[in-house]
Enzyme design. Structure first.
Site, PDB file in Angstrom:
ATOM      1  N   PRO A  70      34.283  -6.637  -9.088  1.00  0.00           N
ATOM      2  CA  PRO A  70      35.344  -7.026  -8.161  1.00  0.00           C
ATOM      3  C   PRO A  70      34.753  -7.719  -6.931  1.00  0.00           C
ATOM      4  O   PRO A  70      33.678  -7.358  -6.475  1.00  0.00           O
ATOM      5  CB  PRO A  70      35.985  -5.692  -7.760  1.00  0.00           C
ATOM      6  CG  PRO A  70      35.519  -4.696  -8.758  1.00  0.00           C
ATOM      7  CD  PRO A  70      34.197  -5.173  -9.237  1.00  0.00           C
ATOM      8  N   CYS A  71      35.460  -8.708  -6.460  1.00  0.00           N
ATOM      9  CA  CYS A  71      34.995  -9.513  -5.324  1.00  0.00           C
ATOM     10  C   CYS A  71      35.471  -8.851  -4.032  1.00  0.00           C
ATOM     11  O   CYS A  71      36.662  -8.774  -3.776  1.00  0.00           O
ATOM     12  CB  CYS A  71      35.661 -10.869  -5.487  1.00  0.00           C
ATOM     13  SG  CYS A  71      34.858 -12.194  -4.691  1.00  0.00           S
TER      14      CYS A  71
END
Ligand SMILES: C[S@@+](CC[C@H](N)C(=O)[O-])C[C@H]1O[C@@H](n2cnc3c(N)ncnc32)[C@H](O)[C@@H]1O
Length: 389
Positions: A70-71
């Site tokens: 996940p960013c």
């Protein structure tokens, strides 16, 4: 080769690893529904459900780490200008696991904007953290539509290869002779000088204070990088288009509502292809505005987990409808029933979030096949990544 799959979702990397005869010995995701799909498909053995931060100690030794992470934003406190502090993020878990287990390889996947966010600062932080670990890093932006899928999906893949002990990559005179993610023809357009620069880490630029977006392809090691805009498969259009993967006999629950049909009566014709996507009409005549109707002679726009996107509108023959969950599976390169234990509604997000197995497979296959900068005969080419001058 033993692999672990972090942020495993529905197992896009796992499908690819299985087809490359790579054994997955540990997988983790926090999302119960994604885990239910994973277990249904791959059995109960290797999946550990929960927050990865509480499971690091359970991770076994491995040769390959894969992760579509996940960013998350990096903290602006406590690091030099141009690089931020990854502490407290999920990306930091990857760095910790790589530092602890020192796998031979890691392969990470993320969205295209990773290269451009905050004028490259985000990617600089990632590169700096990974390249500090004594790994040679190579990244490349790939598009699913060039790898046999009917979708305009651009994703950056980051490959790390552990430097063997005693290989003094950073010393002058060590010449990089090969790459994993770029082929000879991809880099043939580079001038001789440019190619020599790529092969000489002492000519690479510092990651710190880079201050602009990162190019589509590059190499990095020990605080420095080299990269340029690779004309990614520019000669290739999509080999598969949407009409090749459409289901027959789609129930009318996927059709537009009468209200939507009435609205699109006001659409203006566009009738052009934008990045492989056929745009038939919309309300402004621009590339992609309200009530866009897509055609099936091109590829799909990027599938995502965003619910509103699952209702995007297509004209299929004389029908107007959205895509089915099975079509989503096919556009992402999964088996039709991969997410069968989830509701039709939930399948869209699960597929939209996943790494397409054909993209992951393309990258995994490149780990074992070294592509050389030079034009030496193949047998010699296969031998070594580096040569000491
Ligand atoms: C971009 S998706 C990766 C999807 C995966 N590559 C696939 O093929 O389905 C990111 C995944 O990270 C998971 N995730 C987010 N936070 C997490 C955490 N703290 N621990 C473990 N997994 C987490 C999400 O549930 C999601 O499935």
């Amino acid at each position: 080769m033993d692999a672990i799959e972090l942020f495993s979702g529905i197992g896009g990397f796992r499908v690819a690893a299985d087809t490359c005869a790579i054994k997955t010995t540990f997988a983790n995701d926090i999302d119960p529904l994604a885990c239910k799909v994973y277990r249904d498909h791959f059995g109960d053995g290797v999946l550990h459900e929960g927050d990865v931060r509480g499971l690091v100690a359970a991770i076994p030794r491995h040769d390959l780490l894969t992760a579509g992470f996940p960013c998350q934003p990096f903290s602006s406190a406590g690091k030099k200008r141009g690089i931020r502090d990854p502490r407290g993020t999920l990306f930091e878990v990857i760095v910790d696991v790589v530092r602890t287990h020192r796998p031979r390889w890691f392969v990470l996947e993320n969205v295209k904007r990773l290269l451009t966010m905050e004028r490259g600062l985000h990617f600089a932080t990632i590169l700096a953290s990974l390249a500090d670990l004594d790994y040679l890093i190579e990244w490349r932006l790939l598009n699913a539509m060039h790898l046999g899928l009917p979708q305009n999906r651009q994703r950056v893949f980051i490959v790390g290869e552990a430097m063997p002990p005693g290989e003094p990559f950073r010393s002058t005179g060590t010449r990089l002779k090969s790459t994993r993610l770029a082929s000879l023809s991809d880099i043939a357009h580079l001038s001789v000088k440019h190619r020599e620069d790529a092969a000489r880490p002492d000519r690479w630029r510092p990651i710190e204070n880079h201050g602009v977006r990162f190019p589509h392809w590059g190499l990095s090691y020990d605080g420095r990088f080299f990269g340029f805009v690779l004309p990614i498969f520019s000669d290739r259009g999509p080999s598969v288009t949407l009409k090749h993967v459409l289901e027959r006999d789609v129930p009318d629950e996927f059709d537009f509502t009468d209200a939507t049909l009435k609205w699109i009566g006001k659409n203006r014709a566009v009738e052009r292809f934008v990045q492989g996507v056929e745009i038939l009409s919309n309300q402004s005549g621009g590339a992609r505005m309200g009530y866009t109707i897509f055609g099936v002679n091109g590829v799909a726009p990027t599938l995502t987990s965003t619910t509103s996107r699952h209702y995007e509108r297509y004209r299929v023959g004389d029908r107007y409808r959205r895509l089915t969950n099975v079509e989503y599976a096919r556009i992402q390169g999964f088996d039709d029933d991969h997410c069968r234990v989830a509701s039709v509604y939930d399948q869209y997000s699960l597929y939209g979030n996943a790494v397409p197995p054909p993209m992951a497979k393309w990258v995994l296959e490149r780990l074992s096949s070294t592509v050389q900068f030079s034009n030496e005969p193949r047998s010699k080419r296969q031998r070594n990544l580096f040569e000491h001058a």
